[in-house]
Design a protein around this motif. Sequence first.
Motif, PDB file in Angstrom:
ATOM      1  N   LYS A 249       0.882  -1.169   0.000  1.00  0.00           N
ATOM      2  CA  LYS A 249       0.000   0.000   0.000  1.00  0.00           C
ATOM      3  C   LYS A 249       0.922   1.222   0.000  1.00  0.00           C
ATOM      4  CE  LYS A 249      -3.811   0.159   2.602  1.00  0.00           C
ATOM      5  NZ  LYS A 249      -4.450   0.252   3.910  1.00  0.00           N
TER       6      LYS A 249
ATOM      7  N   ASP B  76       1.121   5.311  -0.306  1.00  0.00           N
ATOM      8  CA  ASP B  76       0.346   6.552  -0.180  1.00  0.00           C
ATOM      9  C   ASP B  76      -1.156   6.269  -0.176  1.00  0.00           C
ATOM     10  OD1 ASP B  76       2.717   8.196  -0.207  1.00  0.00           O
ATOM     11  OD2 ASP B  76       2.845   7.743  -2.339  1.00  0.00           O
ATOM     12  N   GLY B  77      -1.530   5.258   0.589  1.00  0.00           N
ATOM     13  CA  GLY B  77      -2.951   4.940   0.783  1.00  0.00           C
ATOM     14  C   GLY B  77      -3.561   4.123  -0.339  1.00  0.00           C
ATOM     15  N   GLU B  78      -2.792   3.815  -1.376  1.00  0.00           N
ATOM     16  CA  GLU B  78      -3.357   3.089  -2.526  1.00  0.00           C
ATOM     17  C   GLU B  78      -2.738   1.701  -2.627  1.00  0.00           C
ATOM     18  OE1 GLU B  78      -3.238   3.873  -7.194  1.00  0.00           O
ATOM     19  OE2 GLU B  78      -3.533   5.702  -6.018  1.00  0.00           O
ATOM     20  N   ASP B  79      -3.573   0.682  -2.777  1.00  0.00           N
ATOM     21  CA  ASP B  79      -3.054  -0.684  -2.940  1.00  0.00           C
ATOM     22  C   ASP B  79      -2.429  -0.837  -4.322  1.00  0.00           C
ATOM     23  OD1 ASP B  79      -4.492  -0.948  -0.545  1.00  0.00           O
ATOM     24  OD2 ASP B  79      -4.756  -3.088  -0.924  1.00  0.00           O
ATOM     25  N   VAL B  80      -1.259  -1.462  -4.366  1.00  0.00           N
ATOM     26  CA  VAL B  80      -0.611  -1.711  -5.653  1.00  0.00           C
ATOM     27  C   VAL B  80      -0.093  -3.140  -5.722  1.00  0.00           C
ATOM     28  CG1 VAL B  80       0.146   0.559  -6.492  1.00  0.00           C
ATOM     29  CG2 VAL B  80       1.466  -0.567  -4.716  1.00  0.00           C
TER      30      VAL B  80
ATOM     31  N   ARG C 243       5.348   8.686  -9.893  1.00  0.00           N
ATOM     32  CA  ARG C 243       4.622   7.667  -9.106  1.00  0.00           C
ATOM     33  C   ARG C 243       5.378   6.329  -9.159  1.00  0.00           C
ATOM     34  NH1 ARG C 243       1.468   6.145  -4.914  1.00  0.00           N
ATOM     35  NH2 ARG C 243       0.210   4.327  -5.407  1.00  0.00           N
TER      36      ARG C 243
END
Length: 428
Positions: free
Chosen positions: A76, A78-82, A352
């Motif tokens: 995760k 910056d708060g986003e699942d990758v 990113r």
Amino acid sequence: MTDGTPLPNRSSRIAGFHKKSPRERLDLVASFADLAPDVVERLSDFGNLPPDLGDRLIENVVSTMNIPIGVATNMKVDGEDVLVPMATEESSVVAAVCNAARQNYDTGFATSVSGNLMIAQVQAVGISDPHAARIRILERRSEIQAICDGCDPVLVRLGGGFRDLEVRVLDTLGGPMVVTHLIVDTRDAMGANAVNTMAETIAPHVARWSGGRVYLRILSNLADRRLARAHAVWRTAEIGGPEVRDGILSAYHFAEADPYRAATHNKGIMNGISAVVLATGNDTRAIEAGAHAYAARSGRYTSLTRYETTAEGDLSASIELPLAVGLVGGATKLHPTAQACLKILGVPTAERLARIIAAVGLAQNFSALKALATTGIQKGHMALHAQNIAMMAGAVGDEIETVARTLVERGTVRVDVAEKVLQDLRKS
Ligand code: NAD
């Protein structure tokens, strides 16, 4: 003495090799090295890289090297699942990232970058008044900006281009040198070709303004204006308690103090970083060079990561390194697998991508230090390593798993033992 079969051609002087097709070259190499027909057939399978494209990416192409791509889960950023595709031949690298990220999934990784700026260097020598030459070049800033931006209107249209000028006088073994730095925002490109063109275009002008002779005109891989950073907290309670935390801290203190340890510590970080860099078609050597140069920036080679304790007693970890990666340029846009990996990552910008890669480096390092400070690195490595050893001993199909399991159970993961286990298995 021959048995009548033609001797292989053993000369490395092969006229027109570069003009031949990959298959023609492969046949010539096969003759040189006496490769068996089944080996040649396997080499002629380009896998997921179209042969025409491979032939355009580099010179004298005969085949491809297939490296497995594993996908790291639990990340995760910056708060986003990758989901993170990683191309590596080394066992445990992908698992290490999954494990680290599982242990801080709730909070994940916070990341940032310092910018997208690349540096191109122009070296001028033989200058009688180097300090005045420096000033003369600095006075031409707006002219330099116009020349550089004129080299790459596409980049300028995308909001990039020349940003700054720096001129240094270096005291070298060969006398004073005036080194001009062109600082360029290369947006979503790694930017090597972009800035190299600018450096070559500006060079004759630098020679004229400085009164010297210009030699080198190329980017610096110490991209210290393109730093990526990641930070994460691992709760002490979730990683096995204060003893584990203190073991990790002590491992970091060791790497911070000792270049012998730091080299291996940073190699582990690069296990994660280079795997994502490769999967996305970026330049692994550029990233490795930048990382290690940055690790030595104080004059003493040291750790790329830092570990501290938060006020609550948890483990606070951070990483900072140059990460000049792109979404366009080089193989990133051309290689279909790189494009697929970028799609999996879902990265809209090179920035990113760099941020995710920094987080992967930190995750990798946390896992390595945790393993080293507790059970040791070999335990985690053993299961996959045993499979590699089983295959080296000749195991195929289901035999691989059976032989590997036996090796791990016996605690002796050696190829001679694997051969014996395989023999017994086949007899039974
Ligand atoms: P490139 O020149 O192929 O592509 C960059 C160009 O694409 C830009 O100059 C711009 O004109 C255009 N562009 C289109 N869309 C863009 C966007 N969204 N953002 C930015 N630019 C965009 O590639 P590059 O990045 O300049 O060069 C990378 C390649 O150079 C890599 O393959 C690397 O291996 C190689 N290289 C590296 C070194 C080194 O690291 N020392 C030296 C030479 C070459």
